[in-house]
Design an enzyme around this catalytic site. Structure first.
Site, PDB file in Angstrom:
ATOM      1  CG  HIS A  18     -12.497  16.188  15.756  1.00 42.00           C
ATOM      2  ND1 HIS A  18     -13.246  15.347  16.425  1.00 42.00           N
ATOM      3  CD2 HIS A  18     -11.919  14.888  16.434  1.00 42.00           C
ATOM      4  CE1 HIS A  18     -13.240  14.025  17.383  1.00 42.00           C
ATOM      5  NE2 HIS A  18     -12.233  13.388  16.682  1.00 42.00           N
ATOM      6  CG  HIS A 139     -14.846  11.153  22.806  1.00 45.53           C
ATOM      7  ND1 HIS A 139     -14.991  10.685  21.434  1.00 45.53           N
ATOM      8  CD2 HIS A 139     -15.542   9.745  23.137  1.00 45.53           C
ATOM      9  CE1 HIS A 139     -15.191   9.456  20.982  1.00 45.53           C
ATOM     10  NE2 HIS A 139     -15.497   8.842  21.982  1.00 45.53           N
ATOM     11  CG  ASP A 265     -13.236  11.874  15.073  1.00 44.06           C
ATOM     12  OD1 ASP A 265     -12.005  12.075  14.926  1.00 44.06           O
ATOM     13  OD2 ASP A 265     -14.170  11.003  14.880  1.00 44.06           O
TER      14      ASP A 265
HETATM   15  C1  NCD Z   1     -10.551   7.819  17.126  1.00 38.93           C
HETATM   16  C2  NCD Z   1      -9.203   7.535  16.878  1.00 38.93           C
HETATM   17  O1  NCD Z   1      -9.083   6.825  15.952  1.00 38.93           O
HETATM   18  O2  NCD Z   1      -8.145   8.230  17.059  1.00 38.93           O
HETATM   19  N1  NCD Z   1     -12.002   7.224  16.132  1.00 38.93           N
HETATM   20  C3  NCD Z   1     -12.789   6.877  15.540  1.00 38.93           C
HETATM   21  O3  NCD Z   1     -13.769   6.722  15.090  1.00 38.93           O
HETATM   22  N2  NCD Z   1     -13.390   8.621  15.999  1.00 38.93           N
HETATM   23  C4  NCD Z   1     -10.844   8.171  18.932  1.00 38.93           C
HETATM   24  C5  NCD Z   1     -12.299   8.314  18.991  1.00 38.93           C
HETATM   25  O4  NCD Z   1     -12.335   8.967  18.712  1.00 38.93           O
HETATM   26  O5  NCD Z   1     -12.855   7.369  19.194  1.00 38.93           O
HETATM   27 ZN    ZN Z   2     -13.924  11.400  19.030  1.00 38.81          ZN
HETATM   28 ZN    ZN Z   3     -11.166  11.833  16.643  1.00 32.80          ZN
END
Ligand code: NCD
Ligand code: ZN
Ligand code: ZN
Ligand code: ZN
Length: 401
Positions: A18, A139, A265
């Site tokens: 991710h 998600h 992430d």
């Molecule tokens: C993600 C992003 O910035 O692309 N941000 C996050 O806080 N995880 C988008 C998302 O998954 O909400």
């Molecule tokens: Zn997300």
């Molecule tokens: Zn994400």
């Protein structure tokens, strides 16, 4: 090519399920080149680039570009994640088969791009994914429960007057998609698990024999909602930072294998989108270069995981979940290896400006961690040496196909 690994820990190259690399569309915050450097420095040999680019990765044009550009840069395999639907208000499935058969060989599809808020579409996507043998990454956010919400729904958010984002927004989707996956005979992967309730639901679903897996981010293993006291939007993220009881449950879940793996992430954002009011700031934080150090300090140091466990959660499980045959395996004699070398006694202090990402939005600024990745090897070629990107001359990585 001699690597001095005396006193260091040798691990299989890390796999990040991710990552947000922002190419195409927001190259002012990250590119495949800068993100690949950040990934290699973090010990990664493969990353999955999320679909919420601009344009969204809902066609083979985008997914093939992402893979090709990653191979051109040659620091890490950049696997494209496809969007589940095309733009038509999320009512139409994307051509997953075309993306899966492209040069980019898409193995995972996600609703992180075009939001899928219709459960019937998710059900169809799961059925389709099962026939294609690809993975759906969920998600896990019920949009109708998060309208206007920014922070964790809890005492801290309430006291600060921040609109709360409830646990139920995540947990209701985890429960729903576990059941949909069961009925569709499909596999579903839960992105960024953030609550104790999600850990309980994972235990329940596994007990039912449902093919469900989950990841946790380094920031949800380390930080809690006390970070919000300063109103600094650097700590704003989806899902939000939660309570210490959630952090404890996530750490235990990861130790027990109920949570399968760590995924960053990694979410680069421009200065103006983070240094502003909490309610309007974009959610997300950098993660690639700090992930290993945080896993060690939150899991290995307190005795929840040994180094074997680090190999499992950073490399082996993610490679298995998404089906990467050449990654996440113990190194065998005569094999061209993907490796990461960690110095377990290299204390270092994070400085956002020194990270390889174009954006600097790290919530770990000035924090000191006890260990660091020193060397990364992608298919026998050193990509990082002594904690710096090795000069690869940007040659195409021909072994990649
Ligand atoms: C993600 C992003 O910035 O692309 N941000 C996050 O806080 N995880 C988008 C998302 O998954 O909400
Ligand atoms: Zn997300
Ligand atoms: Zn994400
Ligand atoms: Zn800033």
């Amino acid at each position: 090519q001699v690597i001095d690994a005396r006193g260091h820990i040798l691990l299989p190259g890390f796999v990040d399920m991710h990552t947000h690399l922002r190419e195409p569309g927001r190259e002012d915050t990250e590119t495949i080149e800068s993100g690949s450097a950040a990934a290699a420095l973090g010990g990664y040999t493969a990353v999955f680039a999320m679909a919420n680019t601009d344009p969204v990765a809902d066609s083979v044009v985008v997914t093939d570009h992402v893979w090709r550009r990653g191979q051109e840069v040659g620091l890490v395999d950049v696997h494209p994640v496809g969007a589940i639907t095309v733009g038509l208000k999320g009512k139409q499935l994307a051509e997953m088969a075309t993306m899966a058969a492209g040069v980019g060989r898409v193995k995972m599809f996600s609703d992180d791009g075009h939001c899928v808020d219709d459960p019937l579409i998710m059900r169809r996507a799961l059925e389709y994914s099962s026939s294609l043998g690809v993975l759906i990454a969920q998600h896990a956010e019920e949009p109708r429960l998060t309208v206007g919400a920014v922070a964790h729904e809890g005492p801290t958010a309430a006291r600060l007057g921040l609109a709360g984002w409830p646990r139920a927004a995540e947990e209701s989707i985890v429960a729903r998609d576990a059941l949909l996956a069961r009925d569709a005979g499909a596999r579903v992967h839960i992105c960024h698990a953030s609550t104790a309730g999600t850990v309980e639901l994972m235990k329940w679903a596994r007990g039912q024999g449902i093919s469900i897996t989950a990841e946790v981010t380094p920031h949800h293993l380390l930080l809690d909602d006390s970070c919000l006291e300063t109103y600094d939007a650097i700590n704003k993220v989806n899902p939000p930072l939660r309570e210490t009881s959630d952090v404890d449950a996530l750490r235990r879940g990861l130790a027990d294998g109920v949570i399968d793996c760590v995924a960053t992430d990694h979410a680069p954002h421009a200065e103006q989108d983070k240094c502003c009011e909490f309610s309007i700031a974009r959610p997300g934080m950098l993660g690639l270069e700090t992930a290993l150090s945080i896993v060690v300090d939150t899991m290995v140091t307190p005795g929840l995981l040994d180094w074997r466990g680090v190999a499992r959660v950073m490399s082996e499980r993610p490679a298995q979940i998404v089906g990467l045959a050449d990654q996440g395996r113990p190194i065998e004699v005569g094999e061209i290896a993907n490796l990461t070398v960690v110095d377990p006694d290299a204390s270092w202090t994070v400085s956002g400006k020194k990270l390889a990402s174009v954006a600097h939005n790290t919530p770990f600024e000035d924090m000191t961690f006890s260990s660091k990745v020193t060397t990364t090897v992608l298919r026998g070629r050193i990509t990082v040496r002594d904690g710096a990107v090795a000069n690869t001359g940007s040659v195409a990585n021909r072994a990649g196909e």
